[in-house]
Design a protein around this motif. Structure first.
Motif, PDB file in Angstrom:
ATOM      1  N   GLU A  18      -5.234 -12.662  53.617  1.00 42.33           N
ATOM      2  CA  GLU A  18      -4.145 -12.743  54.588  1.00 42.33           C
ATOM      3  C   GLU A  18      -3.294 -13.983  54.336  1.00 42.33           C
ATOM      4  OE1 GLU A  18      -5.756 -12.624  58.493  1.00 42.33           O
ATOM      5  OE2 GLU A  18      -7.056 -10.891  58.086  1.00 42.33           O
ATOM      6  N   VAL A  19      -3.957 -15.114  54.046  1.00 39.19           N
ATOM      7  CA  VAL A  19      -3.210 -16.364  53.855  1.00 39.19           C
ATOM      8  C   VAL A  19      -2.294 -16.246  52.654  1.00 39.19           C
ATOM      9  CG1 VAL A  19      -3.439 -18.817  53.369  1.00 39.19           C
ATOM     10  CG2 VAL A  19      -5.040 -17.696  54.942  1.00 39.19           C
ATOM     11  N   VAL A  20      -2.852 -15.781  51.537  1.00 40.54           N
ATOM     12  CA  VAL A  20      -2.039 -15.694  50.323  1.00 40.54           C
ATOM     13  C   VAL A  20      -0.950 -14.639  50.476  1.00 40.54           C
ATOM     14  CG1 VAL A  20      -2.115 -15.170  47.859  1.00 40.54           C
ATOM     15  CG2 VAL A  20      -3.916 -16.538  48.893  1.00 40.54           C
ATOM     16  N   SER A  21      -1.277 -13.515  51.125  1.00 42.18           N
ATOM     17  CA  SER A  21      -0.277 -12.456  51.313  1.00 42.18           C
ATOM     18  C   SER A  21       0.909 -12.967  52.130  1.00 42.18           C
ATOM     19  CB  SER A  21      -0.924 -11.250  52.000  1.00 42.18           C
ATOM     20  OG  SER A  21      -1.953 -10.727  51.195  1.00 42.18           O
ATOM     21  N   VAL A  34       1.203 -18.693  46.997  1.00 40.81           N
ATOM     22  CA  VAL A  34       0.292 -19.620  46.343  1.00 40.81           C
ATOM     23  C   VAL A  34       1.044 -20.870  45.929  1.00 40.81           C
ATOM     24  CG1 VAL A  34      -1.231 -17.819  45.492  1.00 40.81           C
ATOM     25  CG2 VAL A  34       0.668 -18.584  44.065  1.00 40.81           C
ATOM     26  N   SER A  35       0.300 -21.953  45.784  1.00 38.91           N
ATOM     27  CA  SER A  35       0.846 -23.211  45.281  1.00 38.91           C
ATOM     28  C   SER A  35       0.517 -23.315  43.805  1.00 38.91           C
ATOM     29  CB  SER A  35       0.240 -24.393  46.039  1.00 38.91           C
ATOM     30  OG  SER A  35       0.630 -25.608  45.438  1.00 38.91           O
ATOM     31  N   TYR A  55      -6.125 -25.101  41.336  1.00 40.13           N
ATOM     32  CA  TYR A  55      -6.570 -24.072  40.393  1.00 40.13           C
ATOM     33  C   TYR A  55      -8.016 -23.670  40.678  1.00 40.13           C
ATOM     34  CZ  TYR A  55      -2.444 -25.242  37.548  1.00 40.13           C
ATOM     35  OH  TYR A  55      -1.170 -25.432  37.102  1.00 40.13           O
ATOM     36  N   ALA A  56      -8.863 -24.649  40.868  1.00 43.43           N
ATOM     37  CA  ALA A  56     -10.292 -24.355  41.086  1.00 43.43           C
ATOM     38  C   ALA A  56     -10.498 -23.556  42.370  1.00 43.43           C
ATOM     39  CB  ALA A  56     -11.104 -25.655  41.137  1.00 43.43           C
ATOM     40  N   ALA A  57      -9.730 -23.889  43.405  1.00 44.69           N
ATOM     41  CA  ALA A  57      -9.867 -23.164  44.666  1.00 44.69           C
ATOM     42  C   ALA A  57      -9.469 -21.709  44.499  1.00 44.69           C
ATOM     43  CB  ALA A  57      -9.003 -23.827  45.742  1.00 44.69           C
ATOM     44  N   TYR A  58      -8.371 -21.461  43.779  1.00 48.33           N
ATOM     45  CA  TYR A  58      -7.943 -20.071  43.579  1.00 48.33           C
ATOM     46  C   TYR A  58      -8.948 -19.315  42.717  1.00 48.33           C
ATOM     47  CZ  TYR A  58      -3.424 -21.167  45.692  1.00 48.33           C
ATOM     48  OH  TYR A  58      -2.440 -21.513  46.558  1.00 48.33           O
ATOM     49  N   PHE A  66      -0.369 -10.781  42.365  1.00 46.09           N
ATOM     50  CA  PHE A  66       0.853 -11.383  41.865  1.00 46.09           C
ATOM     51  C   PHE A  66       0.786 -12.909  41.961  1.00 46.09           C
ATOM     52  CE2 PHE A  66       5.258 -12.879  42.457  1.00 46.09           C
ATOM     53  CZ  PHE A  66       5.784 -12.480  41.227  1.00 46.09           C
ATOM     54  N   GLY A  67       0.219 -13.397  43.076  1.00 44.46           N
ATOM     55  CA  GLY A  67       0.085 -14.845  43.242  1.00 44.46           C
ATOM     56  C   GLY A  67      -0.820 -15.442  42.186  1.00 44.46           C
ATOM     57  N   LEU A  68      -1.951 -14.809  41.938  1.00 45.92           N
ATOM     58  CA  LEU A  68      -2.867 -15.331  40.924  1.00 45.92           C
ATOM     59  C   LEU A  68      -2.267 -15.199  39.524  1.00 45.92           C
ATOM     60  CD1 LEU A  68      -6.366 -14.164  42.198  1.00 45.92           C
ATOM     61  CD2 LEU A  68      -5.309 -16.409  42.365  1.00 45.92           C
TER      62      LEU A  68
END
Length: 1746
Positions: free
Chosen positions: A1473-1476, A1480-1481, A1487-1490, A1514-1516
């Motif tokens: 939900e957050v990324v949607s 993304v930053s 990077y490690a968190a994603y 798409f974010g990743l």
């Protein structure tokens, strides 16, 4: 497997001389080789040629143009079958040993050439199987010399092989087909079947772990022997190997040798990996083709024959080593070991029948083998060469007992298992804790010569030390249980296991008859007992008597022989039996009666003639009488009538002897009449019938008569026995004309003789039921009457029913009554009757059906009744059913079924006192059995740690006791317990043990006291010196005093001296000897007192003792004693000390005038004590001691006399007199006189002090002002201190008023709210601050610190700040305002002071808002700080709301931090939900968190499209591109790409379905399995399988879902591993094998179960093929799964299509992201969606290849 050439048995010829066949005999003693000249050469096991013979053609007169096609030995190695091309199979009988005559015993002629032969291990040696050229496999029977077809095929048989167990065979045919056949002995597999089809002719065929096939295609192929599926293939170059002509498995089936051109290929089976592996090949120059291969049956030798006639022998083994220098172990395979005894060369083959790896081998007693495999245990007897292999899962700490020659006993964890040599199953097992050889006895009698009923396998063992159990090992039935009242120390069964001897600890000897279950006491005292070997004779010793029971069936008949020593052993050899007795110096042999012992052997061998002859040589005694009786019975059973007659004659039974004589005459008469042989006369019907009558087998006699139609004889026999009913039955059955008359006569006779019961039976048989019922009742047989009513459903009046019931009750036939009522459907009365008759089983069964509520009470009552009947073990289950758990436990304990009792107790309330009491009982049992760990466990469960500790202490197990106490008891409880235990040990005289306990609890004083009480003073001193060194001297002193009281003066003297030495060192020693002197003085031992004083004190002390002696003597005797010792001075002292002043004056005036003043002084003191003050004054004056006289008068308050003497004799004492009188007056509150006297004595200071002490401060101030000004300051100081002691408030005000500002400030500092109200305290603190500011400026810094701190602590912030402002400390004032959160004043003041101070106030205000959670206020004041606050406190919604009002960078950064927090908490789905929502930053920090988010999402991905996976993909994708630009490590990029591939599939599959591309959706989900391990393996295969199933790809769905089920089952294991999975279905794919299997399933149980049901339902579908759809690799043409992007064979790799996930053979690429795709799939997708499925960039269709 290693092959080493041993020798060449036959060298190669320079031309082709093909060896056509070779084979080893099963006993490994012969090797047969057939050469091209049709001769058979026989070699021994060492390869030496021992014999040869020529084969025969089918036509002995025809030419020898045939070829030997095959050769095989029979299973017993005595015959050799030879298959020939001239249409015949010959069987030669060779015998077992060398030199036996050879002959042709069978000849099987066929219609076409025989091509091969084998000899299966079924039906002994009777069946021989061979293949013929017409395709038939035929079987020949040696007994009939006949052949028949076993099965047939369409082409010629080219090869044949037997299964490893000999129960089946396979045949290879010219068309490549391979057929399998199992004989009926194989069970359900019996019959023939086509196993598989090989691509070429299977000319090399063998059956071992798998079926091995090889031919001219130079490929070795392995097939599954059951399913025929191909397992593995090993191709070779035709240029090197040319073709394969033969192959052979070693006996274990785990190694295969294949013969090729000039070489041997070796293959070994890897058991752990379950696959075949190629071993090192063996090359031979100029060998040419290998014609045949044959293994020695122990697997140690391989024989190879060549095209040119060579025969070579090879040694085959894995390893070889020596064991203890006595044995050689040769591992020919992992499951087969050859054990060779080096001294004799004898060998035995140790082989696992199940093919398990033999881990280790041990030899016990140089005779018994023990070997372990992972799941079985092998034991063997090297003497008999018998081996056994049984399933075994032991602990590795087993104990093996080999006392029994037929059975190996294995003790493991309290369980005894018995393994009979030669049988591959555990003979039996039992639970026992007593596994000593003398407490176990096993008898195995299974000889084929024995009758079936006498073949027994029995064990007797101890359940506990007082209970023997006798168990039938064949049936597992407990034959008998013997309860004894004392501990049993020895037991042994006889040879036939019919009798048991046992002895208890009181030396009583008992005999137990297993058949009758009767016990008899043989001896009340027995020191030795044994069965005579191979007999039922018992030898025992009773003190000085040797007791022998020759007939143990008569235990009261014993032969007694006096002896003088102890029996050592029994020896039986050379026809005599002797008992060896040790008589001290000599060993004497006492012979037993061998005739009586041989009688027992003759009886066992059924040699009754010999037994009778032996008995006739012996005088009739009670022992021999019992033997005659036994012999007579057995002879009669065997129809040895003449022997039985002799027996009865010897016994004096004349009637039976005559009867047998008559029977013998009948036999002779029958012989003469029927003209038969003499021995056949006993078969005549009259003789047989007479014998049956003699044995009281009347029915058998009747049958014999009727068999020969002798009805009258049968009727006469019954009438002679007055059994008319039987005679009538015979007459009626045979239609006798007088049957009716006989019946009527019989009925009348019965009525006349009052036999109503018999009459009733007669009427019942005639169907006259009413009359029968009346007769039964009249005859007192109500049960029979009830039986008639129930059986025949007779309708009788109710009164008669009640009469029957009443009669049943009166006859106490309650169960019958209950049955009667039950059948009449009177269930309640039936239950009452059953209960009354204790037929509880019937009552419970009826209650379960009719009245379930009664069941519980009935079960309880049943249990109570069983307990009354002493059947406590049977009562346990009934109490359990009745929910009477405590009764069940009590019964289990009484039945000594401890495990069951524990099981029940463990399910009860562990705090119930009854439960705890039972636990204590169980613990006591285990303690008595020395099972201390178990006893401890249940003492603790009983909440009795004290008892556990006591148990350990009783058994000197101190460490265990202390361990329990430390864990389960408080320190005080430990102390109390150990003290009690120690005191008990003390009472038992175990002082050292008691001391150890006292030391454990750090109570050495108690140990010291114990030794003192026991008068063990040395031990007492030792402990005091160790633990109480400071009291050592006192201890010596106490002991000395104690010994003094006891009169032990010498020891007391020593302790006195030691005591003082220890206590005070050298000076103390003087005190010590004084104590010893005093002891001797008290005891009137003056000489010893003087000795001690002189030795330790010198002359002076010794004189004191003399004086004391004189004092003790008194009078003139004392004086004379002193004079005698030259002690005048001491004598004078003695006199005045005794108040003998006249004598003292006389002695002093005459002998020592200088002593006169002292005598006057002593006299004065004496008079003072007596109250004669005037006389005392005179004596003081005479002694020149006026001061003493003054002190006397002062003491007695005689002030004028004191002043008079002082004025006259000692004026310096006048002030002293005045002061004393003043103090006396002051005590009486006569202050004026006291003041006058002290002022007269010039002591104003003393007067001031007296007034001060009396609290008269004003008077003290007055005197000081008038007479001592220097004391005023001290008086004021004391007043201040006094007030300070009362309260610092008063002291401060006092000093403030007095102008002593420094002291006032100090006291103000001490004031706290405890001394006054806060407001008052604040006023004083402000006063103190002002004093420091104005009067005590040097204390201002201290006051600033203390006063400000006090004001702040009492929250008087404004006053504190005002004081600081007053001294211009504005920064401090601001900080106080900040502490008090007076922000307006702080800001106002700071603004007037400096900008940095104002910033400080603002920062503190923000910090305060954060701490108090005032986010909204903080946001208003400082939005950046508010955002930071929301992030730090995890208020993400507010943080995001605030960030969204800022720029995109802030929004994505906050969202990334939120993702970090969610990943840390494991909330991966919320990350979607957050990324949607917020993207993304691209900051490298995240990077490690994603990556962690993507990894965590893998188990949560859904296939239904409910998740917004497109956005996160798409974010990743953007993150991955940025990672590539910033040069992140390759492994991180690879991991992220895998996550993106998985997310792409789960994101696009629902979209593909929605857009009308179901095939694309299915392909995308099916290829998820390539990422098994990235996605949890169970989820990957489940999702792929479901997608394939939904798409209608049933085969693919079945394979994947079946794999899912395998993984699910593995997840249930403790240590799930991929090694447990079968990868056969995925060999031809790039689906990974090596992935992690997680313990926690990723698929929920409900869909998993649905998948399981679908797989089960589909598994029975014959149309289903469990294979994945395959395509050819374009590079190597290998088959690959159609979804593979990498070839499993050549590792060639192609790109995968971004649209479908399948290989992109004709690929194109996205113009934006360059991702590859299959052109057709791309155009189909883009034509509808107009964008790239990977990067979402706008795209168009592409028609040209890129």
């Amino acid at each position: 497997m290693q092959l080493r050439h041993v020798k060449t048995l036959q060298p190669a010829q320079p031309h082709v001389a093909r060896v056509t066949a070779s084979c080893w005999s099963p006993n490994s003693k012969r090797l047969a080789v057939a050469d091209h000249y049709r001769f058979v050469h026989l070699f021994d096991e060492n390869g030496e040629k021992r014999d040869k013979f020529s084969t025969k053609p089918i036509d002995s007169r025809g030419p020898k143009t045939y070829v030997v096609r095959g050769m095989v030995f029979s299973p017993d190695s005595s015959k050799l079958a030879i298959a020939q091309s001239d249409n015949a199979v010959f069987v030669y009988k060779l015998g077992i040993d060398w030199g036996e005559k050879k002959s042709i015993c069978n000849k099987f002629v066929q219609n076409c050439p025989v091509t091969c032969v084998c000899w299966p291990h079924v039906r002994g040696n009777e069946l021989l199987v061979f293949g013929v050229q017409d395709g038939k496999v035929r079987i020949g029977t040696l007994a009939t010399n006949m052949c028949r077809n076993l099965y047939g095929a369409d082409s010629a048989v080219v090869s044949i092989a037997s299964s490893p167990d000999g129960m089946g065979l396979i045949s290879g045919h010219a068309d490549g087909s391979i057929h399998r056949y199992y004989f009926e002995e194989a069970g359900a597999l019996a019959g023939s079947a086509k196993l598989c089809v090989h691509p070429t002719i299977p000319q090399a065929l063998a059956w071992g772990q798998s079926v091995a096939v090889a031919g001219n295609d130079c490929k070795v192929q392995f097939y599954d022997a059951r399913t025929g599926s191909a397992q593995q293939s090993f191709p070779y170059s035709m240029a090197e190997d040319r073709d394969f002509d033969c192959c052979a498995f070693n006996p274990s089936g785990h190694s295969l040798v294949v013969g090729a051109y000039d070489r041997l290929r070796v293959f070994n089976y890897n058991v752990k990996q379950e696959k075949w592996e190629e071993g090192a090949h063996k090359t031979f120059e100029n060998l040419h083709s290998v014609v045949s291969l044959t293994w020695k049956h122990d697997g140690s030798r391989l024989v190879m024959t060549g095209l040119c006639g060579s025969v070579d022998m090879f040694d085959a083994c894995i390893k070889r080593y020596l064991y203890k220098g006595k044995f050689e172990f040769t591992y020919v395979s992992h499951s087969q070991v050859i054990v060779k005894r080096l001294s004799t060369g004898t060998r035995i083959v140790l082989k696992s029948q199940f093919g398990y790896e033999i881990v280790r081998v041990n030899v016990y007693q140089d005779l018994y083998l023990v070997s372990h495999t992972p799941t079985t245990l092998l034991v063997g007897d090297l003497g008999s060469c018998k081996l056994s292999e049984v399933p075994w899962n032991g602990s590795g700490k087993e104990k093996f007992v080999f006392d029994n020659p037929q059975v190996c006993m294995v003790c493991n964890a309290g369980e005894l298992s018995l393994i009979e040599y030669g049988r591959n199953e555990i003979l039996g097992s039992c639970r026992t804790e007593h596994m000593a050889p003398h407490l176990l006895s096993v008898r195995v009698n299974d000889s084929p010569d024995l009758d079936e009923d006498k073949r027994q396998k029995i064990i007797s063992y101890l359940v506990d030390r007082q209970t023997i159990c006798i168990l039938d090992l064949v049936t597992g039935i407990r034959i008998a249980t013997i309860q004894h009242n004392s501990k049993i120390v020895w037991l042994e069964l006889n040879k036939r296991a019919t009798k048991l001897l046992f002895k208890d600890k009181s030396h009583q000897l008992f005999l137990y008859d297993i058949g009758t279950q009767m016990r008899a006491t043989l001896l009340n005292y027995c020191t030795y007992v044994s069965w005579v070997p191979d007999s039922d004779v018992v030898v025992a010793q009773n003190r000085g008597d040797l007791c022998v029971w020759y007939s143990i069936d008569a235990p009261d008949r014993v032969a007694i022989v006096p002896i003088k020593g102890d029996v050592e052993d029994i020896e039986r050899s050379d026809g005599k039996t002797e008992v060896i007795v040790d008589e001290g110096i000599n060993t004497v042999a006492y012979g037993l009666d061998e005739s009586l012992i041989e009688f027992d052997g003759a009886m066992e061998d059924k040699d009754y003639e010999k037994a009778c002859d032996l008995l006739e040589q012996i005088t009739i005694t009670p022992e021999t009488e019992a033997m005659w009786q036994t012999l007579s019975q057995l002879a009669l059973q065997s129809r040895k009538l003449h022997i039985a007659e002799r027996c009865y004659a010897a016994l004096g039974d004349v009637a039976k002897a005559r009867a047998l004589n008559k029977i013998g005459e009948l036999a002779q008469q029958a012989t003469s009449e029927d003209k038969v042989l003499p021995n056949q006369g006993y078969d005549h019907y009259s003789v047989r019938a007479a014998l049956e009558v003699l044995n009281k087998n009347f029915k058998a006699a009747e049958g014999i008569y009727l068999e020969h139609n002798k009805v009258n004889d049968a009727v006469a026999m019954w009438e002679e026995l007055f059994r008319f009913d039987e005679s009538i039955a015979v007459a009626e059955a045979k239609g006798h004309r007088d049957a009716e008359k006989m019946r009527k006569f019989y009925y009348e006779w019965l009525m006349e003789t009052n036999q109503q019961d018999k009459a009733a039976e007669l009427r019942e048989r005639e169907g006259k039921f009413a009359e029968a019922i009346n007769l039964y009742l009249e005859g007192g047989l109500p049960a029979r009457a009830a039986h008639v009513v129930n059986t025949y459903q007779v309708q009788i009046p109710h009164q008669q029913l009640e009469a029957i019931a009443t009669a049943l009750f009166k006859a106490h036939m309650n169960e019958k009554a209950g049955d009667f009522f039950e059948k009449l459907d009177m269930c309640e009365r039936a239950i009452q009757a059953y209960r009354k008759g204790h037929s509880y089983r019937r009552a419970v069964d009826l209650s379960r059906r009719k009245f379930p509520a009664y069941v519980v009470s009935l079960e309880d009552e049943w249990g109570d009744w069983l307990v009354e009947q002493k059947q406590v073990d049977a009562a346990i289950n009934h109490y359990t059913e009745a929910h009477q758990e405590m009764k069940a436990v009590t019964s289990a304990i009484n039945a000594r079924q401890w495990t069951k009792a524990i099981q029940i107790l463990d399910m009860q309330d562990q705090h119930d006192p009854t439960v705890l009491r039972h636990y204590k009982t169980i613990a006591t049992h285990y303690e008595e059995g020395h099972q201390f760990s178990e006893a401890e466990k249940y003492y603790l469960k009983a909440q009795l740690p004290k008892d556990a500790v006591a148990m350990y202490t009783r058994n000197n197990m101190w460490e265990a006791a202390h361990k329990v106490a430390k864990v389960h008891m408080s320190d005080q409880q430990i102390v109390d317990l150990y003290v009690d235990q120690a005191r008990q040990l003390e009472l038992q005289g175990k002082f050292k043990d008691a001391e150890q306990l006292y030391r454990k609890i750090q109570e050495p004083d108690l140990a010291i006291h114990m030794y003192k009480k026991a008068k063990k003073y040395d031990d007492m001193i030792r402990l005091v010196a160790q633990y109480r060194i400071s009291l050592l001297g006192k201890t010596y002193l106490t002991l000395a005093q104690h010994l003094e009281k006891e009169g032990n003066y010498k020891q007391a003297e020593n302790y006195y001296i030691q005591a003082k030495t220890e206590a005070t060192g050298e000076d103390g020693a003087q005190e010590g000897w004084k104590a010893a002197v005093n002891m001797y003085r008290s005891a009137k031992l003056w000489e010893d007192a003087i000795r001690v004083a002189k030795t330790h004190g010198g002359i002076g002390p010794s004189r004191n003792v003399v004086i004391a002696w004189a004092l003790d003597l008194g009078g003139d005797q004392g004086s004379k004693l002193l004079t005698r010792f030259g002690m005048v001075e001491q004598a004078i002292e003695y006199c005045y000390n005794r108040f003998l002043f006249d004598t003292a004056f006389d002695l002093a005036s005459r002998a020592m005038p200088s002593m006169i003043p002292q005598v006057h002084l002593k006299h004065a003191l004496y008079l003072e004590d007596e109250g004669h003050f005037k006389a005392a004054e005179d004596e003081f004056i005479k002694a020149s001691k006026p001061k003493e006289a003054i002190e006397m008068y002062i003491h007695t308050h005689m002030w004028p006399d004191a002043m008079r003497v002082a004025t006259a004799y000692e004026q310096s004492c006048i002030p002293e007199v005045l002061i004393a009188e003043a103090k006396f007056a002051f005590e009486r509150k006569d202050y004026s006189h006291a003041e006058r006297f002290l002022l007269e004595a010039n002591e104003p200071a003393m007067l001031v002090n007296l007034y001060k002490e009396a609290g008269m401060h004003s008077e003290a101030r007055r005197i000081a002002q008038e007479h001592a000004q220097h004391l005023l300051q001290s008086i004021n100081l004391d007043e201040g201190k006094r007030r300070a002691d009362e309260s610092p408030v008063q002291a401060a005000r006092y000093y403030d008023e007095s102008g002593e500002w420094e002291k006032a400030v100090d006291e103000y500092f001490k004031v706290t709210p405890d001394h006054a109200p806060v407001d008052e305290c604040v006023e004083m603190w402000i006063r103190c601050f002002n004093l420091c500011l104005t009067k005590q400026n040097d204390q201002l810094a201290v006051a600033r610190k203390i006063i400000i701190e006090k004001l702040v602590n009492t929250q008087r912030y404004e006053q504190a700040a005002a004081l600081l402002e007053s001294i211009e400390d504005y920064r401090g004032a601001v900080k106080v305002y900040v502490v008090g959160k007076l922000w307006n004043k702080a800001i106002s003041l700071a603004g007037n002071v400096s900008q940095d101070l104002e910033e400080y106030v603002q920062s503190e205000r923000l910090r305060s808002m954060k701490e108090e959670g005032e986010g909204e206020e903080l946001e208003k004041v400082n939005p950046d700080a508010g955002l930071e606050f929301y992030v730090e406190t995890g208020k993400w919604e507010k943080a995001m709301a605030l960030a969204r009002r800022r720029d995109d960078e802030t929004r994505t950064e906050v969202a990334a931090k939120w993702v970090e927090a969610l990943v840390h908490d494991g909330e991966f789905e919320q990350c979607l939900e957050v990324v949607s929502k917020d993207g993304v930053s691209l900051d490298f920090r995240f990077y490690a968190a994603y990556a962690a988010m993507a990894k965590g999402l893998m188990r949560h991905l859904k296939t239904d499209g409910t998740q917004d996976l497109v956005s996160i993909r798409f974010g990743l994708f953007q993150v991955l591109e940025q990672m590539k630009k910033t040069g992140q490590p390759p492994e991180e990029l690879a991991a992220m790409e895998k996550y993106l591939q998985v997310l792409h599939r789960y994101a696009m599959a629902p979209i593909m379905k929605q857009e009308g591309f179901p095939d694309f959706a299915a392909k995308l989900m099916v290829t998820v399995v390539r990422f098994a391990g990235v996605v949890p393996a169970d989820k990957a295969f489940y999702d792929a399988g479901v997608a394939a199933r939904d798409a209608g790809w049933i085969n693919t769905a079945f394979v994947f879902l079946n794999r899912f089920l395998d993984i699910s089952e593995t997840q249930e294991e403790d240590d799930p591993s991929v090694d447990q999975l079968d990868n056969a279905d995925f060999v031809e794919s790039d689906i990974p094998f090596d992935f992690e299997i997680l313990r926690e399933p990723a698929v929920e149980s409900e869909p998993a179960e649905a998948a399981r049901q679908w797989v089960l339902s589909m598994s029975v579908d014959r149309k289903l093929e469990q294979v994945l759809p395959a395509v050819k690799c374009k590079k190597c043409s290998s088959n690959n799964w159609e979804g593979s992007v990498k070839c499993h064979s050549c590792w060639d790799e192609v790109d995968e299509c971004i649209v479908s996930g399948y290989p992109a053979a004709k690929k194109i690429s996205c113009k934006n992201c360059s991702m590859p795709a299959l052109k057709e799939d791309w155009n189909k997708y883009v034509s509808k969606r107009r964008m790239c499925p990977w990067c979402n960039a706008q795209q168009t269709t592409i028609f040209n290849d890129q």
